[in-house]
Design a protein around this motif. Sequence first.
Motif, PDB file in Angstrom:
ATOM      1  N   GLN A   2     -27.355 -14.730  32.272  1.00 34.83           N
ATOM      2  CA  GLN A   2     -26.084 -15.337  31.824  1.00 34.83           C
ATOM      3  C   GLN A   2     -26.398 -16.772  31.367  1.00 34.83           C
ATOM      4  OE1 GLN A   2     -22.710 -14.100  33.561  1.00 34.83           O
ATOM      5  NE2 GLN A   2     -21.720 -15.235  31.915  1.00 34.83           N
ATOM      6  N   TYR A   3     -26.214 -17.049  30.082  1.00 35.87           N
ATOM      7  CA  TYR A   3     -26.529 -18.397  29.590  1.00 35.87           C
ATOM      8  C   TYR A   3     -25.472 -19.392  30.045  1.00 35.87           C
ATOM      9  CZ  TYR A   3     -29.588 -15.834  26.380  1.00 35.87           C
ATOM     10  OH  TYR A   3     -30.534 -15.014  25.861  1.00 35.87           O
ATOM     11  N   PRO A   4     -25.897 -20.581  30.448  1.00 33.44           N
ATOM     12  CA  PRO A   4     -24.906 -21.604  30.800  1.00 33.44           C
ATOM     13  C   PRO A   4     -24.383 -22.281  29.535  1.00 33.44           C
ATOM     14  CG  PRO A   4     -27.096 -22.445  31.134  1.00 33.44           C
ATOM     15  CD  PRO A   4     -27.266 -21.050  30.630  1.00 33.44           C
ATOM     16  N   GLU A   5     -23.455 -23.195  29.706  1.00 33.50           N
ATOM     17  CA  GLU A   5     -22.805 -23.803  28.540  1.00 33.50           C
ATOM     18  C   GLU A   5     -23.637 -24.942  27.938  1.00 33.50           C
ATOM     19  OE1 GLU A   5     -18.797 -24.721  29.633  1.00 33.50           O
ATOM     20  OE2 GLU A   5     -18.234 -25.173  27.551  1.00 33.50           O
ATOM     21  N   TRP A   6     -24.335 -25.688  28.803  1.00 32.11           N
ATOM     22  CA  TRP A   6     -24.959 -26.926  28.348  1.00 32.11           C
ATOM     23  C   TRP A   6     -26.461 -26.927  28.557  1.00 32.11           C
ATOM     24  CZ3 TRP A   6     -21.449 -29.442  25.695  1.00 32.11           C
ATOM     25  CH2 TRP A   6     -20.103 -29.327  26.064  1.00 32.11           C
ATOM     26  N   ILE A   7     -27.154 -27.666  27.699  1.00 36.50           N
ATOM     27  CA  ILE A   7     -28.600 -27.828  27.809  1.00 36.50           C
ATOM     28  C   ILE A   7     -28.932 -29.260  27.385  1.00 36.50           C
ATOM     29  CG2 ILE A   7     -28.935 -26.882  25.454  1.00 36.50           C
ATOM     30  CD1 ILE A   7     -31.551 -25.596  26.509  1.00 36.50           C
ATOM     31  N   ALA A  17     -26.043 -23.119  22.385  1.00 35.07           N
ATOM     32  CA  ALA A  17     -26.341 -22.529  21.070  1.00 35.07           C
ATOM     33  C   ALA A  17     -26.871 -23.562  20.075  1.00 35.07           C
ATOM     34  CB  ALA A  17     -25.083 -21.866  20.507  1.00 35.07           C
ATOM     35  N   ASP A  18     -26.657 -24.828  20.342  1.00 30.79           N
ATOM     36  CA  ASP A  18     -27.054 -25.859  19.372  1.00 30.79           C
ATOM     37  C   ASP A  18     -28.465 -26.399  19.599  1.00 30.79           C
ATOM     38  OD1 ASP A  18     -24.607 -25.609  18.189  1.00 30.79           O
ATOM     39  OD2 ASP A  18     -23.692 -27.247  19.333  1.00 30.79           O
ATOM     40  N   ASP A 115     -40.855 -32.418  20.924  1.00 28.90           N
ATOM     41  CA  ASP A 115     -39.464 -32.179  21.310  1.00 28.90           C
ATOM     42  C   ASP A 115     -39.412 -31.830  22.794  1.00 28.90           C
ATOM     43  OD1 ASP A 115     -38.231 -32.549  18.752  1.00 28.90           O
ATOM     44  OD2 ASP A 115     -39.110 -30.648  18.125  1.00 28.90           O
ATOM     45  N   VAL A 116     -38.314 -32.207  23.416  1.00 29.63           N
ATOM     46  CA  VAL A 116     -38.206 -32.009  24.872  1.00 29.63           C
ATOM     47  C   VAL A 116     -36.833 -31.424  25.207  1.00 29.63           C
ATOM     48  CG1 VAL A 116     -38.412 -33.117  27.145  1.00 29.63           C
ATOM     49  CG2 VAL A 116     -39.681 -34.056  25.200  1.00 29.63           C
ATOM     50  N   SER A 117     -36.825 -30.435  26.085  1.00 28.04           N
ATOM     51  CA  SER A 117     -35.567 -29.847  26.536  1.00 28.04           C
ATOM     52  C   SER A 117     -35.587 -29.669  28.042  1.00 28.04           C
ATOM     53  CB  SER A 117     -35.373 -28.451  25.921  1.00 28.04           C
ATOM     54  OG  SER A 117     -34.677 -28.527  24.713  1.00 28.04           O
TER      55      SER A 117
END
Length: 303
Positions: A2-7, A17-18, A115-117
């Motif tokens: 289940q994907y969460p809303e924020w990253i 998604a962004d 890039d970092v996440s």
Amino acid sequence: MQYPEWIWHNGEIKRWADATAHVMSHALHYGSSVFEGIRCYETPSGPAIFRLNDHNKRLFASAKIYEMQIPYTLEQINAACHEVIKRNGLTKAYLRPFAYRGLGGFGLSAETPIDVSVATWFMGPYLGDGVLEAGIDACVSSWQRFAPNTIPAGAKAGGNYLSGQLVAREARRLGFGEGIALASTGLLSEGAGENLFLVFDGALHTTPVSAALLNGITRNTIITLARDAGLTVVERDLPREYLYLCDELFMCGTAAEITPIRSVDGRQVGAGKPGPVTRQIQDLFFGLFDGRTRDTYGWLDPL
Ligand code: PMP
């Protein structure tokens, strides 16, 4: 999943998604990413991230090996881990900070942007429901780990996990819970994504960092907790057959936590169920989160 809303992505909290990467990102072609896996547990005094700073220090160490300059400080990445869990309203969660060579330039030595996440989501037991209690059946893989002068096992880099995928997928295809790999020396290395502990006469034996393995933070946690509880811990090279001959066997990692192994290659290990030392280690480890083990180590980082 289940994907969460924020990253968290390149310094900002974004909608899941962004947080996208270009198809020509270096990491997609060459495996040039480094990452961590960290857990946040619910404790009697609220949610706490386990060994956050140690994990993110390893993220920077992995990046150093590959000459990747992460454009944030350790403190900023630690803060991003806290922020993304809170924004998603999670309490029991897995965290995945990662840095990768993005779009810019072509070729193996290209100086691309880094890039970092930081992603997070809810995660239960990694190797399946009930495995922490019942244990799993494991096999030795037909795939060996990489030789030490080829790909550094001490980096937690995306490309290393091609090896892990071969080991894990073969094991699942053959009906086993997880695969164990030998090093190029033919001696025991580690599981597809877990370190190994074997118990002989009440003492814990674990394979050394020279055996092509990731120097796991759970492994270090167990060594520390076991020694402080008066148990003997030995880091040593071990041949494959000792998997069959030990009294107890378990694998460990952030995702796998402490998963008992009840058989290897169809041979029962010990009594074929989690033994007393494995249970003692599980109690000490999970005790850190339910309050039975005092965190005298400063490992719990409250949200
Ligand atoms: N070995 C490998 C190959 C792994 O991927 C992991 C999981 N990160 C481990 C060992 C265990 O490391 P840790 O306890 O730091 O999660």
